[in-house]
Design an enzyme around this catalytic site. Structure first.
Site, PDB file in Angstrom:
ATOM      1  N   ASP A 167      51.372  46.090  42.632  1.00  0.00           N
ATOM      2  CA  ASP A 167      51.526  46.763  40.901  1.00  0.00           C
ATOM      3  C   ASP A 167      51.022  47.986  40.801  1.00  0.00           C
ATOM      4  OD1 ASP A 167      49.364  45.796  40.830  1.00  0.00           O
ATOM      5  OD2 ASP A 167      49.932  43.854  39.812  1.00  0.00           O
ATOM      6  N   ASN A 176      46.909  33.113  33.104  1.00  0.00           N
ATOM      7  CA  ASN A 176      47.670  32.540  32.821  1.00  0.00           C
ATOM      8  C   ASN A 176      48.513  32.275  33.874  1.00  0.00           C
ATOM      9  OD1 ASN A 176      48.877  34.527  33.841  1.00  0.00           O
ATOM     10  ND2 ASN A 176      49.913  35.479  31.490  1.00  0.00           N
ATOM     11  N   HIS A 197      49.624  34.240  36.727  1.00  0.00           N
ATOM     12  CA  HIS A 197      50.077  34.843  37.448  1.00  0.00           C
ATOM     13  C   HIS A 197      49.959  35.716  37.971  1.00  0.00           C
ATOM     14  CE1 HIS A 197      48.504  39.244  34.314  1.00  0.00           C
ATOM     15  NE2 HIS A 197      47.514  38.548  36.481  1.00  0.00           N
ATOM     16  N   GLU A 214      54.806  36.997  35.677  1.00  0.00           N
ATOM     17  CA  GLU A 214      54.361  36.175  34.200  1.00  0.00           C
ATOM     18  C   GLU A 214      54.735  35.043  34.561  1.00  0.00           C
ATOM     19  OE1 GLU A 214      51.666  37.885  32.755  1.00  0.00           O
ATOM     20  OE2 GLU A 214      51.454  39.335  32.290  1.00  0.00           O
TER      21      GLU A 214
HETATM   22  C1  F6R Z   1      46.123  43.531  40.042  1.00  0.00           C
HETATM   23  C2  F6R Z   1      46.994  42.063  40.032  1.00  0.00           C
HETATM   24  C3  F6R Z   1      46.752  41.231  38.786  1.00  0.00           C
HETATM   25  C4  F6R Z   1      45.433  40.119  38.961  1.00  0.00           C
HETATM   26  C5  F6R Z   1      45.000  39.453  37.943  1.00  0.00           C
HETATM   27  C6  F6R Z   1      43.528  38.828  37.984  1.00  0.00           C
HETATM   28  O1  F6R Z   1      46.712  44.164  41.068  1.00  0.00           O
HETATM   29  O2  F6R Z   1      47.782  41.919  40.317  1.00  0.00           O
HETATM   30  O3  F6R Z   1      47.284  39.715  39.272  1.00  0.00           O
HETATM   31  O4  F6R Z   1      45.170  39.648  40.104  1.00  0.00           O
HETATM   32  O5  F6R Z   1      45.476  40.005  36.774  1.00  0.00           O
HETATM   33  O6  F6R Z   1      42.608  40.234  38.002  1.00  0.00           O
HETATM   34  P1  F6R Z   1      41.405  39.764  38.434  1.00  0.00           P
HETATM   35  O7  F6R Z   1      40.789  40.142  39.139  1.00  0.00           O
HETATM   36  O8  F6R Z   1      40.796  40.956  36.845  1.00  0.00           O
HETATM   37  O9  F6R Z   1      40.835  38.434  36.973  1.00  0.00           O
END
Ligand code: F6R
Length: 242
Positions: free
Chosen positions: A67, A134, A136, A141
């Site tokens: 992403d 959450n 995702h 989401e």
């Molecule tokens: C990042 C991504 C997100 C993160 C998620 C967890 O490329 O796609 O899904 O993996 O938000 O973020 P952290 O690792 O910062 O807790």
């Protein structure tokens, strides 16, 4: 889904990195699906160390990222391209032409078409994932219906709030992103999701029950033929995972 309980963050990152090193040894031109965020930083440090002492060679490897924030240029210090350069790409012998990341400032329909064509032509060998509080994955989401293909998406308030720790002013936190869809993730030959620490407890509980729930997108991985979940002992205890 295979579940590995690591002793702690470092141990989990080492175990995750080993999956990438084994893949590269077997298939030097593998397509590696990468993620950003706090979670994978330790795994990237392991890969950098392996490249430094000759245990890994990225000269023919290819990468694609899950992403990118919408509205941020790749040179912006909070863009995911910049994150990848700082945390991995600048420290290994990966060729720039073998790196694919969505362009956060490209027009929606053009970027969706470009990235969808990329995923149609290039199967991912191993996709790395973190997980949002959450549930995702990428920026898929929680929603009644999940998108299958690469797409533009608005971010939820929960995700905007979680991401705001990286920005000086809350109004600067992007409200939208480009992301691989859950179908793109499910098409990866193998998937590795890393989750550490108690903030991921509710999401990991749902990953380990018997339901596939679009309100916790990571639960789709239960249907993947080769998915691995690595969590640390603290999270395993909090989520009641044995
Ligand atoms: C990042 C991504 C997100 C993160 C998620 C967890 O490329 O796609 O899904 O993996 O938000 O973020 P952290 O690792 O910062 O807790």
């Amino acid at each position: 889904m295979k579940i590995i309980i690591a002793e702690n963050y470092e141990d989990g990152c080492k175990k995750g990195a080993q999956m990438f090193l084994d893949l590269l040894a077997r298939k030097p031109d593998a397509l590696l699906g990468l993620a950003t965020g706090d979670t994978p930083k330790g795994l990237y440090r392991e890969l950098i160390a392996a490249a430094g002492d000759g245990r890994a060679d990225f000269s023919t490897a290819r990468t694609v990222n899950l992403d990118e924030y919408f509205g941020l240029d790749g040179k912006h210090d909070q863009s995911y391209r910049y994150f990848m350069e700082q945390n991995l790409f600048n420290h290994i012998n990966l060729k720039p032409e073998n790196i694919t990341i969505a362009c956060g400032v490209a027009p929606k329909s053009e970027e969706e078409a470009r990235m969808r064509a990329f995923f149609d032509a290039n199967p991912i060998d191993l996709q790395l994932l973190g997980i949002g509080r959450n549930g995702h994955i990428g920026f898929n989401e929680p929603e009644a219906r999940l998108r299958s293909s690469f797409h533009y998406t608005a971010l939820t308030e929960d995700t905007i709030e979680a991401n705001s720790r990286m920005f000086k002013r809350s109004e600067d936190v992007p409200r939208a992103a480009y992301t691989m869809g859950v179908g793109d993730i499910m098409k990866a030959k193998s998937v590795l999701l890393l989750a550490f620490g108690p903030s991921k407890t509710e999401a990991v509980k749902k990953m380990c029950d018997d339901f596939v729930d679009p309100w916790c997108p990571a639960t789709v991985l239960k249907m993947h033929p080769d998915a691995t979940l690595i969590i640390d002992r603290e999270l395993a205890d909090a989520a009641g995972v044995k």
